[in-house]
Design a protein around this motif. Structure first.
Motif, mmCIF file in Angstrom:
data_model
loop_
_atom_site.group_PDB
_atom_site.id
_atom_site.type_symbol
_atom_site.label_atom_id
_atom_site.label_comp_id
_atom_site.label_asym_id
_atom_site.label_seq_id
_atom_site.Cartn_x
_atom_site.Cartn_y
_atom_site.Cartn_z
ATOM 1 N N LYS A 66 0.825 -1.209 0.000
ATOM 2 C CA LYS A 66 0.000 0.000 0.000
ATOM 3 C C LYS A 66 0.858 1.256 0.000
ATOM 4 O O LYS A 66 0.459 2.291 -0.543
ATOM 5 C CB LYS A 66 -0.925 -0.006 1.204
ATOM 6 C CG LYS A 66 -2.101 -0.959 1.077
ATOM 7 C CD LYS A 66 -3.025 -0.870 2.302
ATOM 8 C CE LYS A 66 -4.229 -1.794 2.144
ATOM 9 N NZ LYS A 66 -5.138 -1.711 3.323
ATOM 10 N N THR A 67 2.009 1.225 0.626
ATOM 11 C CA THR A 67 2.877 2.399 0.665
ATOM 12 C C THR A 67 3.389 2.790 -0.721
ATOM 13 O O THR A 67 3.825 3.929 -0.929
ATOM 14 C CB THR A 67 4.073 2.154 1.582
ATOM 15 O OG1 THR A 67 4.871 1.069 1.069
ATOM 16 C CG2 THR A 67 3.609 1.819 2.988
ATOM 17 N N LEU A 68 3.339 1.874 -1.660
ATOM 18 C CA LEU A 68 3.819 2.169 -3.022
ATOM 19 C C LEU A 68 2.800 2.978 -3.825
ATOM 20 O O LEU A 68 3.172 3.622 -4.814
ATOM 21 C CB LEU A 68 4.129 0.858 -3.768
ATOM 22 C CG LEU A 68 5.250 0.009 -3.163
ATOM 23 C CD1 LEU A 68 5.359 -1.318 -3.903
ATOM 24 C CD2 LEU A 68 6.577 0.747 -3.191
ATOM 25 N N LYS A 69 1.524 2.929 -3.397
ATOM 26 C CA LYS A 69 0.460 3.706 -4.028
ATOM 27 C C LYS A 69 0.391 3.469 -5.543
ATOM 28 O O LYS A 69 0.389 4.394 -6.362
ATOM 29 C CB LYS A 69 0.654 5.199 -3.741
ATOM 30 C CG LYS A 69 0.576 5.544 -2.263
ATOM 31 C CD LYS A 69 0.788 7.028 -2.026
ATOM 32 C CE LYS A 69 0.702 7.360 -0.539
ATOM 33 N NZ LYS A 69 0.900 8.792 -0.252
ATOM 34 N N MET A 70 0.360 2.218 -5.881
ATOM 35 C CA MET A 70 0.220 1.863 -7.302
ATOM 36 C C MET A 70 -1.248 1.855 -7.684
ATOM 37 O O MET A 70 -2.127 1.591 -6.869
ATOM 38 C CB MET A 70 0.862 0.490 -7.561
ATOM 39 C CG MET A 70 2.375 0.489 -7.410
ATOM 40 S SD MET A 70 3.142 -1.085 -7.853
ATOM 41 C CE MET A 70 2.545 -2.176 -6.567
ATOM 42 N N ASP A 71 -1.520 2.129 -8.941
ATOM 43 C CA ASP A 71 -2.887 2.096 -9.460
ATOM 44 C C ASP A 71 -2.877 1.400 -10.817
ATOM 45 O O ASP A 71 -1.854 0.897 -11.273
ATOM 46 C CB ASP A 71 -3.468 3.510 -9.539
ATOM 47 C CG ASP A 71 -2.590 4.464 -10.345
ATOM 48 O OD1 ASP A 71 -1.953 4.016 -11.320
ATOM 49 O OD2 ASP A 71 -2.507 5.665 -9.977
ATOM 50 N N ARG A 72 -4.025 1.445 -11.476
ATOM 51 C CA ARG A 72 -4.163 0.705 -12.741
ATOM 52 C C ARG A 72 -3.406 1.344 -13.892
ATOM 53 O O ARG A 72 -3.342 0.764 -14.980
ATOM 54 C CB ARG A 72 -5.647 0.567 -13.081
ATOM 55 C CG ARG A 72 -6.408 -0.270 -12.045
ATOM 56 C CD ARG A 72 -7.854 -0.520 -12.466
ATOM 57 N NE ARG A 72 -8.560 -1.305 -11.476
ATOM 58 C CZ ARG A 72 -8.516 -2.633 -11.388
ATOM 59 N NH1 ARG A 72 -7.790 -3.313 -12.247
ATOM 60 N NH2 ARG A 72 -9.203 -3.265 -10.450
ATOM 61 N N THR A 73 -2.839 2.504 -13.669
ATOM 62 C CA THR A 73 -2.017 3.107 -14.725
ATOM 63 C C THR A 73 -0.603 2.525 -14.733
ATOM 64 O O THR A 73 0.167 2.788 -15.672
ATOM 65 C CB THR A 73 -1.934 4.633 -14.541
ATOM 66 O OG1 THR A 73 -1.257 4.945 -13.314
ATOM 67 C CG2 THR A 73 -3.338 5.255 -14.512
ATOM 68 N N ILE A 105 11.058 -16.563 -3.248
ATOM 69 C CA ILE A 105 11.806 -16.620 -1.985
ATOM 70 C C ILE A 105 12.428 -15.268 -1.644
ATOM 71 O O ILE A 105 12.964 -15.085 -0.541
ATOM 72 C CB ILE A 105 12.903 -17.705 -2.034
ATOM 73 C CG1 ILE A 105 13.960 -17.357 -3.068
ATOM 74 C CG2 ILE A 105 12.301 -19.084 -2.314
ATOM 75 C CD1 ILE A 105 15.193 -18.214 -3.005
ATOM 76 N N ASN A 106 12.404 -14.331 -2.588
ATOM 77 C CA ASN A 106 12.965 -13.008 -2.351
ATOM 78 C C ASN A 106 12.176 -11.999 -3.188
ATOM 79 O O ASN A 106 11.841 -12.280 -4.337
ATOM 80 C CB ASN A 106 14.430 -12.981 -2.709
ATOM 81 C CG ASN A 106 15.138 -11.762 -2.176
ATOM 82 O OD1 ASN A 106 14.541 -10.973 -1.435
ATOM 83 N ND2 ASN A 106 16.396 -11.583 -2.543
ATOM 84 N N ILE A 107 11.907 -10.834 -2.593
ATOM 85 C CA ILE A 107 11.136 -9.815 -3.305
ATOM 86 C C ILE A 107 11.693 -8.434 -2.980
ATOM 87 O O ILE A 107 12.104 -8.164 -1.862
ATOM 88 C CB ILE A 107 9.646 -9.903 -2.909
ATOM 89 C CG1 ILE A 107 8.852 -8.776 -3.602
ATOM 90 C CG2 ILE A 107 9.445 -9.845 -1.402
ATOM 91 C CD1 ILE A 107 7.351 -8.871 -3.388
ATOM 92 N N LYS A 108 11.694 -7.614 -4.025
ATOM 93 C CA LYS A 108 12.113 -6.210 -3.866
ATOM 94 C C LYS A 108 11.178 -5.349 -4.702
ATOM 95 O O LYS A 108 11.089 -5.504 -5.921
ATOM 96 C CB LYS A 108 13.556 -6.017 -4.313
ATOM 97 C CG LYS A 108 13.992 -4.549 -4.348
ATOM 98 C CD LYS A 108 15.359 -4.405 -4.997
ATOM 99 C CE LYS A 108 15.715 -2.942 -5.181
ATOM 100 N NZ LYS A 108 16.999 -2.755 -5.875
ATOM 101 N N LEU A 109 10.474 -4.422 -4.038
ATOM 102 C CA LEU A 109 9.636 -3.428 -4.701
ATOM 103 C C LEU A 109 9.960 -2.090 -4.036
ATOM 104 O O LEU A 109 9.596 -1.841 -2.886
ATOM 105 C CB LEU A 109 8.156 -3.758 -4.551
ATOM 106 C CG LEU A 109 7.630 -4.925 -5.389
ATOM 107 C CD1 LEU A 109 6.211 -5.304 -4.987
ATOM 108 C CD2 LEU A 109 7.697 -4.598 -6.880
ATOM 109 N N LYS A 110 10.689 -1.255 -4.770
ATOM 110 C CA LYS A 110 11.186 -0.015 -4.168
ATOM 111 C C LYS A 110 11.062 1.124 -5.157
ATOM 112 O O LYS A 110 11.473 1.007 -6.324
ATOM 113 C CB LYS A 110 12.654 -0.219 -3.761
ATOM 114 C CG LYS A 110 13.277 0.993 -3.095
ATOM 115 C CD LYS A 110 14.720 0.705 -2.735
ATOM 116 C CE LYS A 110 15.379 1.913 -2.074
ATOM 117 N NZ LYS A 110 16.791 1.638 -1.717
#
Length: 211
Positions: free
Chosen positions: A148-155, A203-208
Motif C-alpha cells: 500500500k505504501t507504493l500507491k500503485m494504481d491501474r495506470t 523466496i525473495n522480493i524487492k519493490l522499491k
C-alpha cells in the motif's frame, strides 16, 4: 621256252621335293613361321603395346586393368559428418527451447504476481506466489501494508528487462528484474527470485520506488 631275263637296271632314288619358293627350310632363321603354342607378337595373352591393358595379365602386373577405386568410402565419411552436424543442430535447438521455456515460465510468474499487487489483490499474491519460507520472514499483514505504501494504481505497467533461469542439483531457480512505470512519472524497481523443484515459489522480493 623261257623268256630271256632283262638285264638288271639299278633303281634310281626319287628326288627330294624342292622347298616352296620364299619359305626357308630352317625354322630358326628370321621370318620363320611361329612355333605351335607361341602366338605371334601382339596376340591376345601377351602384354601388347605400351599403354594398353589386357585382362589376361597377372594381378598387379602390367597387362591387367587397374582395380576400380571404391567410391563409397568418401560418401560414407560425408554421410557421417552430415549426421553429426544434424545431431548437434538438433541438440542446440532442444537446449534453446528448454531455456526459452524456463525463462518464459519465470516471466509469466513475475507478471502474474505484479499484476495482482498493482490491482490491489495483495492477499492473493501473498498466498499464491510467496514461498512458505518467506511467509515465516514476512507476515501477510506486513506484506499488504508494504504494498500500500507504493500507491500503485491501474495506470502502472510492468516491464521485465532481465529474466534468467537455471537448474542446479534438481532445483530450479529464476531471477527477474524490471521496472514498474505509472502515470505521474512514478517508477518502481522490482526484483524477484523464484526457486523450487516442481513448483517455483518466490523466496525473495524487492519493490522499491526509484530514487
Amino acid at each position: 621256252m623261257s623268256n630271256p631275263q632283262e638285264p638288271y637296271q639299278p633303281v634310281q632314288p626319287a628326288a627330294w621335293p624342292a622347298e616352296p619358293a620364299g619359305q626357308p627350310g630352317n625354322p630358326g632363321q628370321h621370318g620363320a613361321p611361329p612355333l605351335p603354342g607361341n602366338p605371334p607378337h601382339g596376340a591376345p595373352g601377351q602384354y601388347g603395346a605400351p599403354g594398353q591393358y589386357s585382362s589376361d595379365g597377372p594381378f598387379g602386373l602390367p597387362g591387367q586393368e587397374p582395380p576400380v577405386r571404391n567410391r563409397r568410402k568418401p560418401w560414407t565419411i560425408l554421410g557421417v559428418v552430415v549426421g553429426v552436424l544434424l545431431l548437434a543442430a538438433v541438440g542446440v535447438l532442444i537446449l534453446v527451447n528448454v531455456v526459452n521455456g524456463a525463462t518464459n515460465h519465470a516471466r509469466g510468474l513475475a507478471d502474474g504476481f505484479t499484476k495482482l499487487v498493482i490491482a490491489g489483490d495483495s492477499s492473493k499474491a501473498y498466498d499464491d506466489y510467496l514461498d512458505p519460507a518467506l511467509h515465516e520472514q514476512l507476515t501477510k499483514e506486513e506484506f499488504i501494508a508494504g504494498i500500500k505504501t507504493l500507491k500503485m494504481d491501474r495506470t502502472c505497467k510492468p516491464a521485465y528487462n532481465q529474466v534468467n533461469a537455471s537448474t542446479e542439483n534438481g532445483t530450479k531457480a529464476a531471477d527477474v528484474a524490471g521496472l514498474i512505470t505509472c502515470d505521474g512519472d512514478k517508477k518502481i524497481d522490482l526484483a524477484y527470485r523464484f526457486e523450487g523443484t516442481d513448483e517455483l515459489r518466490m523466496i525473495n522480493i524487492k519493490l522499491k520506488p526509484q530514487a
